[in-house]
Design a protein around this motif. Structure first.
Motif, short mmCIF file in Angstrom:
data_model
loop_
_atom_site.label_atom_id
_atom_site.label_comp_id
_atom_site.label_asym_id
_atom_site.label_seq_id
_atom_site.Cartn_x
_atom_site.Cartn_y
_atom_site.Cartn_z
N VAL A 321 1.01 -1.39 -0.06
CA VAL A 321 -0.07 0.16 -0.17
C VAL A 321 0.89 0.96 -0.06
O VAL A 321 1.57 1.96 0.59
N VAL A 322 0.66 1.99 -1.17
CA VAL A 322 1.95 3.62 -1.23
C VAL A 322 1.13 4.31 -0.88
O VAL A 322 0.19 4.40 -1.78
N ARG A 323 1.95 5.09 0.11
CA ARG A 323 1.39 6.34 0.32
C ARG A 323 2.14 7.13 0.99
O ARG A 323 3.03 7.21 -0.76
N ALA A 324 1.85 8.41 1.70
CA ALA A 324 2.42 9.47 0.97
C ALA A 324 4.67 9.46 1.83
O ALA A 324 5.36 10.31 1.51
N THR A 325 4.62 8.00 2.69
CA THR A 325 6.19 8.67 3.71
C THR A 325 7.18 7.83 3.16
O THR A 325 8.60 7.30 2.53
N THR A 326 7.29 7.42 1.64
CA THR A 326 8.15 6.58 0.71
C THR A 326 8.48 7.99 -0.84
O THR A 326 7.25 7.79 -1.44
N ALA A 327 9.25 7.67 -0.81
CA ALA A 327 9.93 8.31 -3.09
C ALA A 327 11.18 7.98 -2.42
O ALA A 327 12.05 7.39 -1.62
N PRO A 328 11.65 8.83 -3.77
CA PRO A 328 13.21 8.53 -4.18
C PRO A 328 14.56 9.51 -3.57
O PRO A 328 13.72 10.36 -2.42
N PRO A 329 15.33 8.56 -3.54
CA PRO A 329 15.97 9.31 -2.52
C PRO A 329 16.62 10.75 -2.41
O PRO A 329 16.24 10.86 -3.84
N ALA A 330 16.71 11.71 -1.96
CA ALA A 330 17.13 13.22 -2.35
C ALA A 330 18.51 13.05 -3.09
O ALA A 330 19.60 11.69 -3.04
N LYS A 331 18.21 14.25 -4.18
CA LYS A 331 20.16 13.76 -5.18
C LYS A 331 21.02 14.20 -4.00
O LYS A 331 21.31 14.92 -3.22
N GLY A 332 22.05 13.41 -4.54
CA GLY A 332 23.35 13.17 -3.71
C GLY A 332 23.26 12.19 -2.72
O GLY A 332 24.77 12.56 -2.09
#
Length: 333
Positions: A321-332
């Motif tokens: 279940v995908v919600r708002a607490t996961t995203a690609p890692p910040a650049k760098g």
């Protein structure tokens, strides 16, 4: 005012006590006229049958005893919903108690359920040793929830936690994370399988698994975050052992000035109702919680009503279940 008895019902309806008993047992061998008279008397007097006395006669209480590991964990609220709905559908009532995540207290809770002579027992997330559980299972049908076992004395229904952990890792890797940490669930039911699943999935992606101690509690999650942030290299994503631990992670990360998911992505496990609250919106692994409860009752019914003797062990599949607490890692990072 004294409580009405079966004698009072019989007198009010103008029938014998044995006929009242037949009506209450839903016997088909009673005329419609007399059945109506008895039921009207029951309603007029607000009569409630003595369940204990009836159980002695029928050698069946129609009560299921349920021990919950932790009433604070919202996962169990959904499990209870499944148990109650299925039990009522089958004509049974459920009696609940808890061992508050302490084996010694759980042993007392189990003994209480046995003394109440419940027809069958459901132990949800129990920490009791299998020797104690198997001994009780020789006396009364028992189903374990969220604790996998191959015991020949008791039944079980659990989620596939190794697969669930792999689903979590695969999701984080798909976003670009490589430094992923797992906060362990300690002695919690299924925690070992979640950890093993995490380690295997990380190895399959050729990434180094990082595991830190924790528990199925908010404090366990918070302490895990504090340990991770005390290291030289912080993870870009955390997979918490359950949703309750993930809540502790959220608070500890906020206290440390870390933003979720901008600085660190976070995943839970269970998909308890709180995970979907708008201000939490936690990405998590869904366990079919109500189905776990309902299936446990079904397993008991197979023994109590169907006469099954051999044990059964059922594994239910998790999902993402995908919600708002996961995203690609910040650049760098």
């Amino acid at each position: 005012m004294s409580r009405p008895t079966i004698h009072d019902v019989a007198k009010r309806a103008g029938v014998s006590k044995s006929l009242v008993s037949l009506v209450l047992q839903e016997s088909p061998y009673v005329s419609d006229e007399r059945r109506a008279a008895v039921l009207q008397a029951v309603e007029d007097l607000d009569y409630r049958p003595n369940a204990m006395a009836r159980g002695l006669v029928q050698q069946r209480s129609h009560v299921l005893g349920v021990m919950l590991s932790n009433l604070h964990n919202p996962f169990f609220a959904d499990v209870v919903t499944g148990i109650e709905a299925e039990a009522l559908e089958r004509g049974y009532r459920a009696f609940f108690n808890t061992g508050i995540r302490v084996p010694e207290r759980e042993a007392i809770a189990l003994d209480t359920l046995l003394q109440l002579q419940a027809d069958g027992l459901i132990l949800a997330g129990t920490l009791l040793d299998m020797k104690t559980i198997n001994k009780a299972g020789r006396a009364v049908p028992i189903v374990l929830i969220s604790r996998a076992t191959r015991s020949k004395y008791v039944d079980s229904v659990a989620g596939n936690e190794r697969l669930g952990a792999a689903i979590a890792v695969d999701h984080l890797v798909s976003l670009g994370h490589t430094r992923i940490a797992h906060i362990d669930g300690g002695r919690g039911a299924g925690a070992k399988r979640r950890r093993k699943g995490f380690e295997a999935a990380m190895a399959a992606h050729d990434f180094e698994p990082v595991v830190t101690g924790g528990s199925y509690t908010e404090e366990g999650g918070a302490e895990g975050v504090r340990q991770l942030l005390a290291t030289d290299q912080h993870p870009t994503a955390i997979f918490a052992s359950n949703d309750l631990a993930a809540l502790g992670c959220l608070q500890a990360l906020a206290d440390a000035g870390k933003s979720v998911p901008d600085d660190i992505s976070l995943m839970g496990y269970d998909n308890a109702w709180l995970a979907g609250l708008q201000h939490i919106s936690l990405t998590t692994v869904d366990q079919p919680r109500q189905e776990l409860g309902a299936t446990a009752v079904e397993l008991l019914m197979e023994r109590l009503e169907g006469g099954r003797k051999e044990s059964r062990h059922i594994v239910l599949e998790p999902s993402l279940v995908v919600r708002a607490t996961t995203a690609p890692p910040a650049k760098g990072l």
